[in-house]
Enzyme design. Structure first.
Site, short mmCIF file in Angstrom:
data_model
loop_
_atom_site.label_atom_id
_atom_site.label_comp_id
_atom_site.label_asym_id
_atom_site.label_seq_id
_atom_site.Cartn_x
_atom_site.Cartn_y
_atom_site.Cartn_z
N SER A 276 -41.84 75.55 31.66
CA SER A 276 -42.64 76.65 32.18
C SER A 276 -44.11 76.23 32.32
O SER A 276 -44.41 75.28 33.03
CB SER A 276 -42.48 77.87 31.26
OG SER A 276 -43.09 79.02 31.81
N ASP A 335 -33.96 81.58 38.43
CA ASP A 335 -35.17 81.76 37.63
C ASP A 335 -36.35 82.05 38.56
O ASP A 335 -36.77 81.18 39.32
CB ASP A 335 -35.44 80.49 36.83
CG ASP A 335 -36.62 80.62 35.89
OD1 ASP A 335 -37.31 81.66 35.93
OD2 ASP A 335 -36.89 79.66 35.13
N HIS A 403 -34.83 82.06 32.17
CA HIS A 403 -35.98 81.17 32.07
C HIS A 403 -36.02 80.40 30.75
O HIS A 403 -36.82 79.49 30.59
CB HIS A 403 -37.27 81.99 32.22
CG HIS A 403 -38.52 81.18 32.31
ND1 HIS A 403 -38.77 80.28 33.33
CD2 HIS A 403 -39.62 81.12 31.50
CE1 HIS A 403 -39.95 79.72 33.15
NE2 HIS A 403 -40.48 80.19 32.05
#
Length: 468
Positions: A276, A335, A403
């Site tokens: 991320s 995602d 995610h």
């Protein structure tokens, strides 16, 4: 009585009845043996799934080994992206698969060591000392030694932590041990970043304006632009706080430079991995190292990006490719974070090539956890959309699941066999809920606000850059 000597053939049942044998008179079986193993047409991965191929990928060196997989020590440059992972993605090569999982576990260790307890003296830092971190997270035999912890300071004044310092632990730098060097074929300098956790980090992620990177000390290159929030996390420091830390960038460059000098007479690789927000910091660091020329041209510089958003504009992408930065993007097709920023104006939007358009960097490995009955021979590029339907962005039932880093690792383990990944919450998500961070409850509101805000800001930026 004198025992008789028998001439016998060398069979498996020889001398099982106690008959004395003169070994000098044994007639040997005429058979030639070869030390070269017989490779089958299937290579088995560590997850018992199979990859149907006719031979090893042409980019991998022909290695004579006694196992069913090629040697990492002789093929590590291909795994690090020497040829942009050509012939290794589809189908996913087992050697590359295992290395992706291994680097993913290093990122997971970063999450496991992060202290989210507000009552702890180590709140928002690592819970363990450097020399014990891998032992405490249950991975003492990983083959790496942590040399430095890395902290980042969000340039956002939100009083969420007691005390003067606002720096948060975002990752660590490690180097492979001598024994691990023999296994992987080189001295690996590893930099790991975790993903978004705290409120300032989420706010930094929601910034969608572009700013000139200006990381090259000799040439500012104003047309190379990156997302403002990520750049802030990378370059902000605590100069106003007594005994405050330097910027994340200063910490990283200083330690990596020392390690490069220490092992300059060895074969070295620099591997960066993050999830991320962490993948964005990893890409900024990779660009920074290459732009400043800190490493020799023979030292591979590779980024393994898990669930990474876009970081910069088209000029940033082009420059990373010119500098030889290798990026493998591992993406869950469902995602939404991987489609940000630049939901509308991005590299797939035909007709816009100005510097305000965001662009992904590197080679993409697409995972699809919701397609369980599709034919494995179906090409991945038919699954991935060339554009983004904004309404699909809000159809994700649980952003924390699609995610989550653990979901990504499980999906990689099930490649190339497609199987449905059940929605499972990991302990890290439970810790977030215990802190009353109701991310899943407010997600749709945040997503809608972000997309509207991002679209407006991007449009303004494009107009300003196009018509100064």
């Amino acid at each position: 009585m004198e025992k008789s000597l028998l001439n016998v053939k060398n069979t498996s049942c020889m001398n099982l009845v106690g008959i004395p044998v003169d070994l000098t008179k044994i007639i040997p079986t005429q058979k030639t043996y070869s030390f070269r193993p017989n490779f089958t047409k299937k290579i088995y991965s560590s997850t018992a799934s199979t990859v149907a191929i006719t031979s090893l990928s042409s980019s991998l060196s022909p290695v004579r080994v006694s196992t069913m997989s090629p040697s990492l020590a002789l093929n590590w440059r291909d795994v690090q992206g020497l040829n942009n992972w050509e012939n290794l993605i589809q189908p996913l090569n087992p050697l590359l698969q295992r290395e992706i999982i291994r680097y993913g576990k290093f990122v997971t260790a970063c999450y496991d060591a992060f202290d989210l307890n507000p009552d702890s003296s180590h709140y928002l830092t690592c819970k363990y000392a450097k020399n014990r971190m891998f032992l405490e997270v249950g991975w003492a035999d990983c083959g790496y030694e942590v040399t430095k912890y890395v902290y980042a300071t969000p340039d956002i004044n939100i009083p969420i932590q007691n005390g003067g310092s606002c720096a948060r632990w975002v990752g660590y730098i490690a180097v492979s041990s001598d024994d691990e060097v023999k296994r992987i074929g080189r001295r690996d300098i590893l930099v790991i970043f975790r993903g978004t956790v705290t409120y300032p980090e989420w706010i930094a992620n929601l910034m969608s304006s572009l700013s000139p990177a200006r990381l090259d000390p000799n040439d500012p290159k104003p047309d190379i632009m990156v997302e403002t929030g990520f750049l802030s996390l990378y370059t902000s420091s605590e100069t106003s706080v007594r005994f405050g830390l330097g910027s994340c960038r200063e910490q990283l460059i200083s330690e990596i430079s020392c390690l490069l000098r220490r092992y300059k007479h060895e074969e070295i690789s620099i591997t960066l991995a993050g999830h991320s927000m962490g993948s964005s910091l990893a890409l900024l660091l990779a660009y920074d190292i290459a732009e400043q020329g800190l490493k020799q041209a023979s030292v591979p510089l590779t980024v393994f990006s898990f669930a990474g958003p876009r970081v910069g504009n088209v000029r940033f992408k082009d420059r990373c490719e010119e500098l030889g930065v290798k990026v493998l993007r591992i993406v869950n097709a469902n995602d939404p974070i991987t489609k940000l920023p630049g939901v509308i104006f991005n590299e797939t939007f035909s007709g816009w090539t100005c510097v305000a358009c965001y662009a992904h960097v590197g080679i993409e490995l697409v995972l699809d956890c919701l397609k369980s009955d599709e034919d494995e021979t179906h090409e991945i590029d038919k699954i991935v959309k060339k554009g983004v339907n904004v309404m699909d962005f809000f159809k994700i039932d649980d952003i924390l699941c699609v995610h989550d880093m653990q979901t990504y690792i499980q999906m990689i383990k099930n490649c190339p066999r497609r199987s449905k990944i059940r929605q499972k919450r990991v302990d890290f998500i439970k810790n977030l809920k215990e802190m009353n961070m109701k991310i899943s409850v407010v997600w749709r509101y945040v997503a809608i606000t972000f997309v509207v805000y991002h679209g407006c800001v991007t449009f303004v930026n494009m107009m300003g850059l196009t018509y100064p």
